[in-house]
Design a protein around this motif. Sequence first.
Motif, PDB file in Angstrom:
ATOM      1  N   LYS A 444       0.865  -1.173   0.000  1.00  0.00           N
ATOM      2  CA  LYS A 444       0.000   0.000   0.000  1.00  0.00           C
ATOM      3  C   LYS A 444       0.904   1.226   0.000  1.00  0.00           C
ATOM      4  O   LYS A 444       1.595   1.500   0.977  1.00  0.00           O
ATOM      5  CB  LYS A 444      -0.897  -0.020   1.233  1.00  0.00           C
ATOM      6  N   ILE A 445       0.916   1.943  -1.119  1.00  0.00           N
ATOM      7  CA  ILE A 445       1.852   3.047  -1.305  1.00  0.00           C
ATOM      8  C   ILE A 445       1.368   4.266  -0.528  1.00  0.00           C
ATOM      9  O   ILE A 445       0.220   4.699  -0.664  1.00  0.00           O
ATOM     10  CB  ILE A 445       2.012   3.364  -2.794  1.00  0.00           C
ATOM     11  N   ASP A 446       2.262   4.831   0.278  1.00  0.00           N
ATOM     12  CA  ASP A 446       1.922   5.962   1.136  1.00  0.00           C
ATOM     13  C   ASP A 446       1.515   7.186   0.314  1.00  0.00           C
ATOM     14  O   ASP A 446       2.019   7.421  -0.790  1.00  0.00           O
ATOM     15  CB  ASP A 446       3.117   6.296   2.029  1.00  0.00           C
ATOM     16  N   ARG A 447       0.609   7.976   0.892  1.00  0.00           N
ATOM     17  CA  ARG A 447       0.061   9.145   0.199  1.00  0.00           C
ATOM     18  C   ARG A 447       1.126  10.204  -0.104  1.00  0.00           C
ATOM     19  O   ARG A 447       0.911  11.065  -0.957  1.00  0.00           O
ATOM     20  CB  ARG A 447      -1.073   9.751   1.016  1.00  0.00           C
ATOM     21  N   ILE A 448       2.264  10.157   0.580  1.00  0.00           N
ATOM     22  CA  ILE A 448       3.296  11.172   0.327  1.00  0.00           C
ATOM     23  C   ILE A 448       3.804  11.072  -1.112  1.00  0.00           C
ATOM     24  O   ILE A 448       4.242  12.081  -1.687  1.00  0.00           O
ATOM     25  CB  ILE A 448       4.472  11.035   1.317  1.00  0.00           C
ATOM     26  N   PHE A 449       3.751   9.879  -1.708  1.00  0.00           N
ATOM     27  CA  PHE A 449       4.187   9.731  -3.096  1.00  0.00           C
ATOM     28  C   PHE A 449       3.076  10.120  -4.069  1.00  0.00           C
ATOM     29  O   PHE A 449       3.346  10.616  -5.156  1.00  0.00           O
ATOM     30  CB  PHE A 449       4.637   8.290  -3.345  1.00  0.00           C
ATOM     31  N   THR A 450       1.819   9.901  -3.667  1.00  0.00           N
ATOM     32  CA  THR A 450       0.700  10.290  -4.526  1.00  0.00           C
ATOM     33  C   THR A 450       0.663  11.801  -4.718  1.00  0.00           C
ATOM     34  O   THR A 450       0.357  12.295  -5.812  1.00  0.00           O
ATOM     35  CB  THR A 450      -0.625   9.803  -3.911  1.00  0.00           C
ATOM     36  N   ARG A 451       0.998  12.531  -3.666  1.00  0.00           N
ATOM     37  CA  ARG A 451       0.962  13.993  -3.740  1.00  0.00           C
ATOM     38  C   ARG A 451       1.986  14.557  -4.717  1.00  0.00           C
ATOM     39  O   ARG A 451       1.869  15.704  -5.164  1.00  0.00           O
ATOM     40  CB  ARG A 451       1.206  14.580  -2.349  1.00  0.00           C
ATOM     41  N   THR A 452       3.019  13.788  -5.064  1.00  0.00           N
ATOM     42  CA  THR A 452       4.062  14.292  -5.965  1.00  0.00           C
ATOM     43  C   THR A 452       3.692  14.161  -7.439  1.00  0.00           C
ATOM     44  O   THR A 452       4.417  14.663  -8.302  1.00  0.00           O
ATOM     45  CB  THR A 452       5.382  13.532  -5.722  1.00  0.00           C
ATOM     46  N   ILE A 453       2.562  13.471  -7.724  1.00  0.00           N
ATOM     47  CA  ILE A 453       2.161  13.287  -9.120  1.00  0.00           C
ATOM     48  C   ILE A 453       1.913  14.647  -9.770  1.00  0.00           C
ATOM     49  O   ILE A 453       1.176  15.486  -9.240  1.00  0.00           O
ATOM     50  CB  ILE A 453       0.901  12.407  -9.213  1.00  0.00           C
ATOM     51  N   GLY A 454       2.559  14.877 -10.915  1.00  0.00           N
ATOM     52  CA  GLY A 454       2.379  16.132 -11.637  1.00  0.00           C
ATOM     53  C   GLY A 454       3.150  17.294 -11.065  1.00  0.00           C
ATOM     54  O   GLY A 454       2.926  18.443 -11.461  1.00  0.00           O
ATOM     55  N   THR A 455       4.068  17.042 -10.120  1.00  0.00           N
ATOM     56  CA  THR A 455       4.874  18.113  -9.529  1.00  0.00           C
ATOM     57  C   THR A 455       6.329  17.913  -9.919  1.00  0.00           C
ATOM     58  O   THR A 455       6.722  16.916 -10.503  1.00  0.00           O
ATOM     59  CB  THR A 455       4.742  18.117  -7.997  1.00  0.00           C
ATOM     60  N   ASP A 456       7.157  18.876  -9.534  1.00  0.00           N
ATOM     61  CA  ASP A 456       8.593  18.801  -9.799  1.00  0.00           C
ATOM     62  C   ASP A 456       9.362  18.305  -8.584  1.00  0.00           C
ATOM     63  O   ASP A 456      10.593  18.449  -8.512  1.00  0.00           O
ATOM     64  CB  ASP A 456       9.125  20.187 -10.205  1.00  0.00           C
ATOM     65  N   ALA A 457       8.664  17.716  -7.617  1.00  0.00           N
ATOM     66  CA  ALA A 457       9.327  17.249  -6.402  1.00  0.00           C
ATOM     67  C   ALA A 457      10.352  16.166  -6.726  1.00  0.00           C
ATOM     68  O   ALA A 457      10.192  15.379  -7.663  1.00  0.00           O
ATOM     69  CB  ALA A 457       8.288  16.689  -5.423  1.00  0.00           C
ATOM     70  N   ILE A 458      11.420  16.134  -5.938  1.00  0.00           N
ATOM     71  CA  ILE A 458      12.484  15.151  -6.149  1.00  0.00           C
ATOM     72  C   ILE A 458      11.948  13.736  -6.035  1.00  0.00           C
ATOM     73  O   ILE A 458      12.363  12.823  -6.752  1.00  0.00           O
ATOM     74  CB  ILE A 458      13.625  15.387  -5.135  1.00  0.00           C
TER      75      ILE A 458
END
Length: 527
Positions: A444-458
């Motif tokens: 179950k992939i943590d939401r912290i990675f979902t929030r990076t979708i479509g962003t320039d986050a590392i």
Amino acid sequence: MKRRRRLAIAVLALLGTLLGAASGYWLGRASLMRTAGSGLASYAGGLVVHAEEYSRELSGIQKAFNPSPFQFCSPDEIAKMQALTYESLQVKEIGRTRNGKLECSAFLGRLNPPWQERAPSLVLGQGVNIYANVPLQIAGLAVGTIVEGGGVSAVLSPTAFDHWNRPGMRYMVEIVDRKSHQAVQIAGDKLDTDLGWVLSERSTRGPGMAPTEIYRARCSHVSPVCVVTASSTAMLIEDGKAVLWEYTALGSIAGFGLCLAIGQFYLRSMGTAQQLRRAIRREKLSLVYQPVIELPSRHCSGAEALVRWSDEDGVAAAPDFFVHLAEELGFIGELTAFVVRRAIAEVGEILRKNPELTLSINIAASDLEGDALFLLLDEQVKQARIAPGQIALELTERSTTDMDSLRCAIQRLHEYGYQVHIDDFGSGFSSLAYLHELAVDAIKIDRIFTRTIGTDAITASILPQILALAETLQLDVIVEGVETEAQAEYLIQMGRTMQVQGWLFGKPTVATELPKYKGLFQAETVL
């Protein structure tokens, strides 16, 4: 008047003391019986696990000769039997049978003529025969038990369970054929029990069983073995005299000084931890359920049970806070047990009508220690008449650091038929090793990675890597925190079936609202 008042107070105090003493005695007795029952159940569970290991060893011996690398009863095959007998702690003799006759054995060598076998005491499926109380040539005609199948017979060690002897407890190990409703005892003491009661594993006493004994029964789910444990109530009371006196004395004091006791109880119950434990005991917590949606079909595939609690002042406590508090103070098992019972009770009918749906329940690593969770799950699943595969147990990634202690427990859950998921994957101690060793069903992939979708986050590049890893290891994937259509479309474009949770598809809701999610998102994407 004063004299009468004093007399009335004295009489009331005496009655309170007597009632308190009587209540204390019976509470102490009930505590002794309850503790003894729990101990007997745990004892029986341990014996079952040992019997399962025994059964696996016997299966390994049979497989060693099916097929045999040597000619039947040749010197090489007899040498192989001798080597296996020497290496085994559970088996005293190995032989080869054909057409109902013993042709050779590790101890006796080649028999000429072969010995005719007696009628089996019990016939199990797949050609396995049990011979009980058989005179043994290798033991001066002492009697023993033989298990025969696939042309291989094995004499069971009469001391295989001796290291499980416990003072004040007795046990009986039986091999059971559920179809014919027959059983043969292979170890322990002869206990007068009803086989139907044994198979039901109820804690209440069965028909014809001695009222002066406490019994517990446990049966294996992977082998035809059942264990009954027993202890004498008279012995328990004799050994527990000190406890009974303590309860009686405490009851007397409670009856005499009720107001003081209430005051002390109130002071002791002010803390948050006490409020939480009290809420668990009184079942004052509640559950909500967040739908789990499959992509790309957007069908509802299940729900996750989430526990909620407000303290006695009506202030809602954060789940992370009070769950961590229960773990820290050692009563997380009580909280987990409440969630399991309540969730299956509330959602059981939905699961029964929709066998394709799954209910996810969060557990702690400590819940897998001992048999309590396994027994509770088995009981609740049977009562709800649902398949074990409809229950997914979620372990947080931080719980997987002690892999050695979890590996066997997860294997046991799989043997029972339950799914095991790793929750909050990527937020803790990520490694390929633990995913491979623990053999879980999904991450179950943590939401912290979902929030990076479509962003320039590392960290935006990490999500595709996790998905690729899961695909390589053939693991199912559940993505948390999907809150926008863009995030959902991104996951669909990854080209694999996965499950998601998030406010885009549904906020946590009560159980009665769950049926509306089934098939809802085929045409709609937001609520």
